[in-house]
Design an enzyme around this catalytic site. Structure first.
Site, PDB file in Angstrom:
ATOM      1  N   ARG A  30      30.857  44.720  37.178  1.00 49.52           N
ATOM      2  CA  ARG A  30      31.517  45.637  38.112  1.00 49.52           C
ATOM      3  C   ARG A  30      30.584  46.800  38.455  1.00 49.52           C
ATOM      4  O   ARG A  30      30.443  47.198  39.616  1.00 49.52           O
ATOM      5  CB  ARG A  30      32.802  46.192  37.505  1.00 49.52           C
ATOM      6  CG  ARG A  30      33.992  45.257  37.605  1.00 49.52           C
ATOM      7  CD  ARG A  30      35.163  45.871  36.844  1.00 49.52           C
ATOM      8  NE  ARG A  30      36.381  45.098  36.882  1.00 49.52           N
ATOM      9  CZ  ARG A  30      36.628  44.008  36.171  1.00 49.52           C
ATOM     10  NH1 ARG A  30      35.674  43.502  35.403  1.00 49.52           N
ATOM     11  NH2 ARG A  30      37.801  43.416  36.227  1.00 49.52           N
ATOM     12  N   ASP A  52      25.421  35.769  33.333  1.00 49.44           N
ATOM     13  CA  ASP A  52      26.267  36.290  34.410  1.00 49.44           C
ATOM     14  C   ASP A  52      25.672  37.532  35.075  1.00 49.44           C
ATOM     15  O   ASP A  52      25.775  37.706  36.286  1.00 49.44           O
ATOM     16  CB  ASP A  52      27.667  36.622  33.875  1.00 49.44           C
ATOM     17  CG  ASP A  52      28.496  35.353  33.682  1.00 49.44           C
ATOM     18  OD1 ASP A  52      27.903  34.260  33.687  1.00 49.44           O
ATOM     19  OD2 ASP A  52      29.727  35.463  33.541  1.00 49.44           O
ATOM     20  N   ASN A  98      28.022  30.259  36.820  1.00 47.72           N
ATOM     21  CA  ASN A  98      29.441  30.105  36.477  1.00 47.72           C
ATOM     22  C   ASN A  98      30.076  31.477  36.318  1.00 47.72           C
ATOM     23  O   ASN A  98      30.979  31.669  35.524  1.00 47.72           O
ATOM     24  CB  ASN A  98      29.569  29.275  35.186  1.00 47.72           C
ATOM     25  CG  ASN A  98      30.968  28.693  35.025  1.00 47.72           C
ATOM     26  OD1 ASN A  98      31.798  28.790  35.925  1.00 47.72           O
ATOM     27  ND2 ASN A  98      31.228  28.106  33.870  1.00 47.72           N
ATOM     28  N   SER A 175      44.702  35.029  38.878  1.00 42.81           N
ATOM     29  CA  SER A 175      43.576  35.726  38.262  1.00 42.81           C
ATOM     30  C   SER A 175      43.571  37.153  38.780  1.00 42.81           C
ATOM     31  O   SER A 175      43.730  37.383  39.981  1.00 42.81           O
ATOM     32  CB  SER A 175      42.269  35.029  38.635  1.00 42.81           C
ATOM     33  OG  SER A 175      41.183  35.877  38.332  1.00 42.81           O
ATOM     34  N   GLN A 177      41.128  38.847  38.963  1.00 45.81           N
ATOM     35  CA  GLN A 177      39.832  39.095  39.624  1.00 45.81           C
ATOM     36  C   GLN A 177      39.974  39.150  41.144  1.00 45.81           C
ATOM     37  O   GLN A 177      39.155  39.743  41.821  1.00 45.81           O
ATOM     38  CB  GLN A 177      38.827  38.016  39.230  1.00 45.81           C
ATOM     39  CG  GLN A 177      38.355  38.183  37.788  1.00 45.81           C
ATOM     40  CD  GLN A 177      37.267  37.175  37.427  1.00 45.81           C
ATOM     41  OE1 GLN A 177      36.575  36.667  38.295  1.00 45.81           O
ATOM     42  NE2 GLN A 177      37.124  36.905  36.144  1.00 45.81           N
ATOM     43  N   SER A 204      46.697  40.040  33.368  1.00 48.17           N
ATOM     44  CA  SER A 204      45.470  40.705  32.907  1.00 48.17           C
ATOM     45  C   SER A 204      45.337  42.128  33.465  1.00 48.17           C
ATOM     46  O   SER A 204      44.272  42.517  33.957  1.00 48.17           O
ATOM     47  CB  SER A 204      44.237  39.882  33.300  1.00 48.17           C
ATOM     48  OG  SER A 204      44.406  38.528  32.997  1.00 48.17           O
ATOM     49  N   ASP A 325      41.105  36.873  26.723  1.00 44.13           N
ATOM     50  CA  ASP A 325      39.863  36.340  26.155  1.00 44.13           C
ATOM     51  C   ASP A 325      39.829  36.473  24.639  1.00 44.13           C
ATOM     52  O   ASP A 325      39.516  35.531  23.917  1.00 44.13           O
ATOM     53  CB  ASP A 325      38.646  37.046  26.770  1.00 44.13           C
ATOM     54  CG  ASP A 325      38.402  36.569  28.195  1.00 44.13           C
ATOM     55  OD1 ASP A 325      39.075  35.615  28.617  1.00 44.13           O
ATOM     56  OD2 ASP A 325      37.547  37.158  28.879  1.00 44.13           O
ATOM     57  N   GLU A 353      36.455  29.231  31.948  1.00 45.85           N
ATOM     58  CA  GLU A 353      35.247  28.403  31.916  1.00 45.85           C
ATOM     59  C   GLU A 353      35.580  26.926  31.747  1.00 45.85           C
ATOM     60  O   GLU A 353      34.884  26.042  32.221  1.00 45.85           O
ATOM     61  CB  GLU A 353      34.314  28.866  30.794  1.00 45.85           C
ATOM     62  CG  GLU A 353      33.454  30.073  31.135  1.00 45.85           C
ATOM     63  CD  GLU A 353      34.202  31.385  31.075  1.00 45.85           C
ATOM     64  OE1 GLU A 353      35.462  31.377  30.997  1.00 45.85           O
ATOM     65  OE2 GLU A 353      33.550  32.449  31.125  1.00 45.85           O
ATOM     66  N   ARG A 356      41.024  26.184  28.546  1.00 41.34           N
ATOM     67  CA  ARG A 356      40.865  26.654  27.162  1.00 41.34           C
ATOM     68  C   ARG A 356      42.032  26.271  26.261  1.00 41.34           C
ATOM     69  O   ARG A 356      41.848  26.174  25.038  1.00 41.34           O
ATOM     70  CB  ARG A 356      40.676  28.176  27.156  1.00 41.34           C
ATOM     71  CG  ARG A 356      39.286  28.584  27.595  1.00 41.34           C
ATOM     72  CD  ARG A 356      39.131  30.080  27.647  1.00 41.34           C
ATOM     73  NE  ARG A 356      37.725  30.441  27.789  1.00 41.34           N
ATOM     74  CZ  ARG A 356      37.298  31.660  28.084  1.00 41.34           C
ATOM     75  NH1 ARG A 356      38.157  32.641  28.271  1.00 41.34           N
ATOM     76  NH2 ARG A 356      36.009  31.906  28.174  1.00 41.34           N
ATOM     77  N   HIS A 399      31.226  29.856  26.266  1.00 38.36           N
ATOM     78  CA  HIS A 399      30.698  30.768  25.248  1.00 38.36           C
ATOM     79  C   HIS A 399      31.724  31.163  24.195  1.00 38.36           C
ATOM     80  O   HIS A 399      31.431  31.235  23.012  1.00 38.36           O
ATOM     81  CB  HIS A 399      30.141  32.017  25.935  1.00 38.36           C
ATOM     82  CG  HIS A 399      31.113  32.697  26.869  1.00 38.36           C
ATOM     83  ND1 HIS A 399      31.211  34.049  26.992  1.00 38.36           N
ATOM     84  CD2 HIS A 399      32.051  32.206  27.725  1.00 38.36           C
ATOM     85  CE1 HIS A 399      32.135  34.361  27.880  1.00 38.36           C
ATOM     86  NE2 HIS A 399      32.649  33.252  28.347  1.00 38.36           N
ATOM     87  N   ARG A 400      32.960  31.392  24.620  1.00 39.74           N
ATOM     88  CA  ARG A 400      33.953  31.901  23.654  1.00 39.74           C
ATOM     89  C   ARG A 400      34.372  30.823  22.654  1.00 39.74           C
ATOM     90  O   ARG A 400      34.679  31.116  21.508  1.00 39.74           O
ATOM     91  CB  ARG A 400      35.178  32.465  24.376  1.00 39.74           C
ATOM     92  CG  ARG A 400      34.811  33.601  25.277  1.00 39.74           C
ATOM     93  CD  ARG A 400      35.898  34.621  25.485  1.00 39.74           C
ATOM     94  NE  ARG A 400      35.381  35.619  26.400  1.00 39.74           N
ATOM     95  CZ  ARG A 400      34.522  36.579  26.046  1.00 39.74           C
ATOM     96  NH1 ARG A 400      34.131  36.709  24.785  1.00 39.74           N
ATOM     97  NH2 ARG A 400      34.065  37.430  26.936  1.00 39.74           N
ATOM     98  N   LYS A 427      26.076  33.196  28.016  1.00 37.25           N
ATOM     99  CA  LYS A 427      26.868  33.752  29.113  1.00 37.25           C
ATOM    100  C   LYS A 427      27.177  35.225  28.880  1.00 37.25           C
ATOM    101  O   LYS A 427      27.162  36.021  29.806  1.00 37.25           O
ATOM    102  CB  LYS A 427      28.155  32.956  29.266  1.00 37.25           C
ATOM    103  CG  LYS A 427      28.990  33.345  30.467  1.00 37.25           C
ATOM    104  CD  LYS A 427      30.056  32.290  30.696  1.00 37.25           C
ATOM    105  CE  LYS A 427      31.097  32.719  31.684  1.00 37.25           C
ATOM    106  NZ  LYS A 427      30.662  32.742  33.061  1.00 37.25           N
TER     107      LYS A 427
END
Ligand code: DC
Length: 662
Positions: A30, A52, A98, A175, A177, A204, A325, A353, A356, A399-400, A427
């Site tokens: 951001r 990223d 990604n 999302s 986002q 979120s 997350d 990703e 999940r 990654h998580r 990531k």
């Protein structure tokens, strides 16, 4: 970073120490975009260095922003000179990997600024929905086309004809986002008040708070009416704050918070620097959830400290919508709880990703857990202590998943956990495993011993196996060769046991990748000579020399593991090693290999002399009183006379995998 195909974590026992975490991914990308849109130069401190942020920085450069890396020599400090609201003149093709945190806001910003832009990513990015954002942007007159499948990247962005009078509607339930993207983009065109209406329940919300908080730092004060309507005031314009600091990543912190709670001994603790309980990132609220399960957490001005509280953990039933997350880490903590833990309201996991919910369920079941999963929840019941199963965890380029499953290595059954494709952590946290290894203590460091006679190919085999496993490598013969060389340089005879032992005890040696330095001179080639091979064989008969080199050899055993080659790795130096290989080949085969090696280096040699030398050295190495060359008890015999090196490596890796029960 571990670029290996997989990483084997041995059973871990405890953890304590201090960790410095990378900067927050959400804040980093951001801030990069805000700095790129603002007027002026912004120095960003503690920026995350990851896949990223790298794709974002490259995209900003392509768009004509000034980007200075490693400002003042600090790798995590970056300066960006913004576009000052002026649309980039040149067409640009942006590849965004990604990184959802780059794709969504860049699409919005470029669509309102206008130009000729193509935005694409990796195949998974082309499966992550963006239709709701595109619909919202089209409503206000932006020109966006799908160049692949409708509703998904890749996209093409053209010139808009903006209509900003009516409120802009955006869905908030897929999302957050999308809303973030509009909030970041619309101040660029605030010739009048602009209203954004959120359709559906906004998920979120904490990420929206981060967006609003950072907008303020760049001079934009968005008015908010509940979580339904947001207003950007007429005349808003981006101004650089000059300097800005990125908080440590709260989602990354979740692994170390859990680590402290799972594994610290009663007296120890894990301290996390760069983050406090007052962080602006939503995932910081993971601390509350971890406390509910039993973690003991205190917060300072810029650190967190975690120690062991209740054990086993208390199972929880929690709405995790506010920490999507970090909640993945709770699913792993659930493996150490009494009873069933249920995490609810996590439908957004399905469009991250990877899916999940399904990925976590599949991998948790491999370890022996009982898992029930639904559209927007997951329930985890741990296996009984003796029912844990060794597992190879597939990580789905997520990654998580890689990071949170590493915590399963504390399982009470002491089974191994293999993490596939460990480099996917890049990531957000390229050095995750290295950071973990600095603070954890294994029950024991895994060692693979490869012993055998001279020219059997031990070195090649052991170093290749080490490379495949991401393990450290010890060429113990090199230490005896170095002792022989150092003695020669100092004029000490190869039969002066006391003087040789003194040299061996204080060898000024440094291993730098493939190179061996003695007194800072690169002697990698010098110690490989036939003369030093014979010297090594002579000096190595003395018990005092062997004793003097023991501690140095033990110091190579570090996480994630060691492959050691020599004559007595399995019998004397690492007798408890879980896998011992005794490598042989006929003396004819070995003499031939050595002959080819020498000839290829332009050194003249005679096959029959080489063979006689080899046999003499075998006899000396195996008939000496101290640590003679012989197969260790339980060693696996491997005669590689008829094998290629790849076949031998495969053989050892298969032996290792079956030792782990995988
Ligand atoms: O593996 P190499 O050829 O580099 O070993 C050189 C000599 O060092 C070998 O002839 C015997 C000795 N050596 C030893 O005694 N113990 C070891 N662990 C490794 C090597």
């Amino acid at each position: 970073m571990f670029a290996t195909a997989f990483l084997d974590l041995p059973p871990l026992q405890s953890a304590s120490g201090t960790v410095q975490l990378p900067g927050s991914k959400s804040i980093s990308n951001r801030v990069l975009l805000l700095a790129a849109l603002a007027t002026g130069r912004t120095v960003i401190h503690d920026l995350l260095d990851s896949d990223d942020t790298r794709v974002m920085l490259t995209a900003l450069e392509q768009l004509g922003c000034g980007v200075e890396r490693s400002v003042g020599g600090v790798p995590t400090d970056v300066a960006v000179t913004g576009l000052a609201g002026v649309p980039p003149k040149n067409a640009a093709k942006l590849f965004l990997g990604n990184a959802g945190t780059a794709m969504r806001p860049l699409t919005a910003a470029l669509a309102v600024l206008g130009g000729d832009f193509a935005l694409s990513g990796v195949p998974r990015m082309h499966e992550r929905p963006i239709g709701d954002l595109v619909d919202a942007l089209r409503q206000l007159g932006c020109q966006i086309d799908y160049t692949g499948n409708d509703g998904f990247p890749p996209l093409k962005v053209g010139q808009p004809s903006l209509k900003l009078d009516a409120p802009i509607a955006v869905r908030g339930d897929v999302s957050s986002q999308f809303l973030t993207a509009l909030l970041l983009a619309l101040p660029l065109v605030a010739k009048q008040d602009i209203h954004i209406d959120v359709i559906g329940e906004l998920i979120s919300k904490p990420y929206i708070e981060i967006t609003l908080n950072l907008l303020t730092k760049f001079g934009i004060h968005v008015k908010r009416d509940g979580w339904q309507r947001f207003t950007i005031s007429q005349g808003a314009s981006y101004q650089s704050p000059g300097e800005i600091w990125v908080e440590a990543d709260a989602s990354s912190a979740s692994y170390f918070i859990a680590l402290g709670a799972i594994s610290t001994p009663a007296t120890g603790s894990i301290r996390i620097e760069g983050l406090s309980e007052n962080a602006i990132q939503g995932d910081i609220r993971f601390v509350d959830a971890a406390r509910l399960m039993g973690a003991q957490i205190t917060s300072g001005a810029n650190h967190l400290e975690i120690s062991k509280g209740a054990w086993p953990f208390t199972a929880i039933d929690l709405d995790c919508n506010h920490i999507p997350d970090a909640a993945m880490t709770l699913a792993i903590m659930a493996l150490y709880a009494e009873g069933t833990t249920t995490l609810r309201n996590i439908a957004s996991w399905r469009v991250k990703e990877t899916d999940r919910i399904s990925a976590m369920a599949t991998e948790l079941r491999k370890l022996g857990a009982t898992v029930v999963d639904g559209h927007d929840f997951i329930s985890v019941t741990p296996p009984a202590a003796s029912d844990w199963k060794p597992a190879s965890i597939h990580t789905y380029d997520d990654h998580r998943i890689a990071m949170c499953f590493s915590l399963a290595a504390f399982n009470p059954a002491g089974v191994a956990v293999r993490i596939e494709d460990p480099k996917c952590v890049a990531k957000t946290f390229p050095n995750y495993f290295e950071t973990l290894f600095e603070v954890v203590k294994p029950r024991s460091v895994p060692v693979i011993c490869v012993d055998g006679p001279t020219a059997s190919g031990k070195g090649t085999l052991a170093s290749r196996v080490a490379q495949q496993l991401g393990f450290h490598y010890l060429d113990s013969g090199a230490l005896y060769r170095l002792t022989a060389l150092a003695a020669k340089q100092q004029g000490i005879a190869w039969d002066d046991e006391a003087a040789l032992a003194k040299i061996a005890a204080h060898l000024p040696v440094v291993f730098e990748g493939q190179a061996v330095l003695l007194n800072e001179d690169d002697v990698s080639e010098l110690i490989r000579s036939e003369e030093m091979g014979i010297g090594a064989s002579k000096v190595s008969v003395f018990p005092a020399v062997r004793d003097a080199l023991t501690a140095l050899q033990h110091s190579f055993a570090r996480l994630p593991g060691l492959v050691a080659d020599g004559r007595d790795m399995g019998t004397v130096i690492f007798p408890a090693a879980p896998l011992k290989i005794f490598l042989t080949a006929s003396s004819a085969t070995r003499a031939e290999r050595r002959y080819k090696q020498l000839i290829s280096k332009g050194i003249s040699a005679k096959l029959d002399i080489l063979r006689a030398d080899l046999e003499a050295r075998d006899l000396r190495d195996s008939s000496r009183a101290s640590a003679p060359l012989k197969a260790a008890e339980g060693a696996v015999l491997l005669d590689n006379s008829g094998q290629t090196i790849e076949e031998s490596v495969e053989f050892v890796l298969n032996q290792w995998r079956s030792k782990l029960g995988l």
